[in-house]
Design a protein around this motif. Sequence first.
Motif, short mmCIF file in Angstrom:
data_model
loop_
_atom_site.label_atom_id
_atom_site.label_comp_id
_atom_site.label_asym_id
_atom_site.label_seq_id
_atom_site.Cartn_x
_atom_site.Cartn_y
_atom_site.Cartn_z
N GLY A 177 46.68 45.96 27.14
CA GLY A 177 47.72 46.33 27.85
C GLY A 177 47.81 46.04 29.44
O GLY A 177 46.50 45.87 29.98
N VAL A 178 48.65 45.80 30.12
CA VAL A 178 48.60 45.66 31.42
C VAL A 178 49.37 46.82 32.11
O VAL A 178 50.22 47.60 31.63
CB VAL A 178 49.28 44.42 31.93
CG1 VAL A 178 48.44 43.02 31.45
CG2 VAL A 178 50.80 44.16 31.44
N ALA A 179 48.83 46.86 33.53
CA ALA A 179 49.47 48.15 34.26
C ALA A 179 49.53 47.92 35.79
O ALA A 179 49.00 46.78 36.00
CB ALA A 179 48.57 49.25 34.02
N ASN A 180 50.29 48.57 36.49
CA ASN A 180 50.29 48.51 38.01
C ASN A 180 49.12 49.15 38.31
O ASN A 180 48.44 48.48 39.27
CB ASN A 180 51.57 48.91 38.33
CG ASN A 180 51.83 48.61 40.05
OD1 ASN A 180 51.45 47.68 40.46
ND2 ASN A 180 52.50 49.47 40.84
N ASP A 198 42.30 45.74 42.22
CA ASP A 198 41.76 47.25 42.39
C ASP A 198 40.94 47.59 43.47
O ASP A 198 41.17 48.48 44.44
CB ASP A 198 41.25 47.43 41.17
CG ASP A 198 42.01 47.31 40.02
OD1 ASP A 198 43.00 47.98 40.00
OD2 ASP A 198 41.63 46.51 39.06
N ILE A 199 40.01 46.68 43.74
CA ILE A 199 38.93 46.78 45.12
C ILE A 199 39.88 46.74 46.28
O ILE A 199 39.67 47.72 47.10
CB ILE A 199 37.97 45.86 45.02
CG1 ILE A 199 37.27 45.92 43.76
CG2 ILE A 199 37.08 45.91 46.21
CD1 ILE A 199 36.00 44.89 43.51
N LEU A 200 40.82 45.83 46.59
CA LEU A 200 41.41 45.86 47.78
C LEU A 200 42.38 46.93 47.80
O LEU A 200 42.35 47.68 49.02
CB LEU A 200 42.57 44.51 47.72
CG LEU A 200 41.73 43.31 47.97
CD1 LEU A 200 42.84 42.14 47.88
CD2 LEU A 200 40.95 43.08 49.28
N ALA A 201 42.86 47.58 46.89
CA ALA A 201 43.80 48.63 46.86
C ALA A 201 42.98 49.69 47.32
O ALA A 201 43.59 50.70 48.16
CB ALA A 201 44.37 48.89 45.56
N GLY A 254 43.31 50.30 38.28
CA GLY A 254 43.30 49.86 36.88
C GLY A 254 44.46 49.29 36.62
O GLY A 254 45.71 49.79 36.31
N MET A 255 44.48 47.72 36.11
CA MET A 255 45.59 46.79 36.11
C MET A 255 45.47 46.36 34.53
O MET A 255 46.36 45.87 33.85
CB MET A 255 45.43 45.80 36.99
CG MET A 255 45.74 46.07 38.41
SD MET A 255 45.45 45.02 39.55
CE MET A 255 46.78 43.94 39.02
#
Length: 301
Positions: A160-163, A116-119, A135-136
């Motif tokens: 849950g997981v998210a992109n 997330d930080i890199l994004a 948020g993943m």
Amino acid sequence: MPLDSGRQEARRVQTSGGALAPDAMARAGGLAGLRWCFEARSASRWMGCRRDAFSQIHLSPLALSSTILLHSQRHYRATLCTELTKPLIIGNIPSASLQPYEVRIRVHCCGVNFADILACQGLYQEKHPLPFTPGMEFSGDVMEAGKAVTRVKKGDRVIGVANTKALAEEYIADQKLLWTIPQGVSYESAAALPVSYGTAILALEHRAQTKPGETVLVTAAAGATGLAVIDVASHILKAKVIAGAGSEKKCSLAFQKGAIQSVNYSETSLREEVKKLTDAQGVNVVIDTIGGDIFKEALHR
């Protein structure tokens, strides 16, 4: 191949790519240690944040983006990256309608990973068009379920997981990417599981197909992903774990999680030490979450 010559064949797994184990996140040890908690009980303090060394990711004062504020429908608040390398803001997002297999979640906690930080710096392997919500992984309650949903129901506590998009008050997920939270497990603890433990399970079971009694070497063993690998390998798969880390304190933490041996590779050669620990037989599985010289040394014959 094993770390040194021998009859065993090591199955090497370097966690890179994939929704649960992006390479950049894995090299940072998985979960960065940040938690964002949405608290509906307090209008003056609706979001709590715990920060660590990755302090460049933080919230500016409450701000509403007029470009996305639509008064004709219900909205929810979300964290927005509107400009790379700049502080995130909170804006209002219009709620979307559900597809038959989708579930609307009231988010309680969201893990913030290194990816997330890199994004938010524009350095991640996937480039998200601005503005976007990071948020993943998340935990929360089911608010609404699509007409074809069978795995969860309204009121269930889930992870849950998210992109992307989970760092918000609400998130819409496919039911296949949700799991119920056991009784007694907090939202905070549950939100830390999907990325680190998902990476560990995919690497150990699906890629390496680790068997009971085999020996697993994990690098960066004191990071979130490393600790998850130790936990899954030793307690679920009944494998023997050699933990590689950069200090004695980190090696001690790996022992507490279930490792039977450790190597402080800041003071000694990883290859030579593992050779001694295995009587020159090497290991069956290598899980590397660093890359670079450590990865090369772990795979050296």
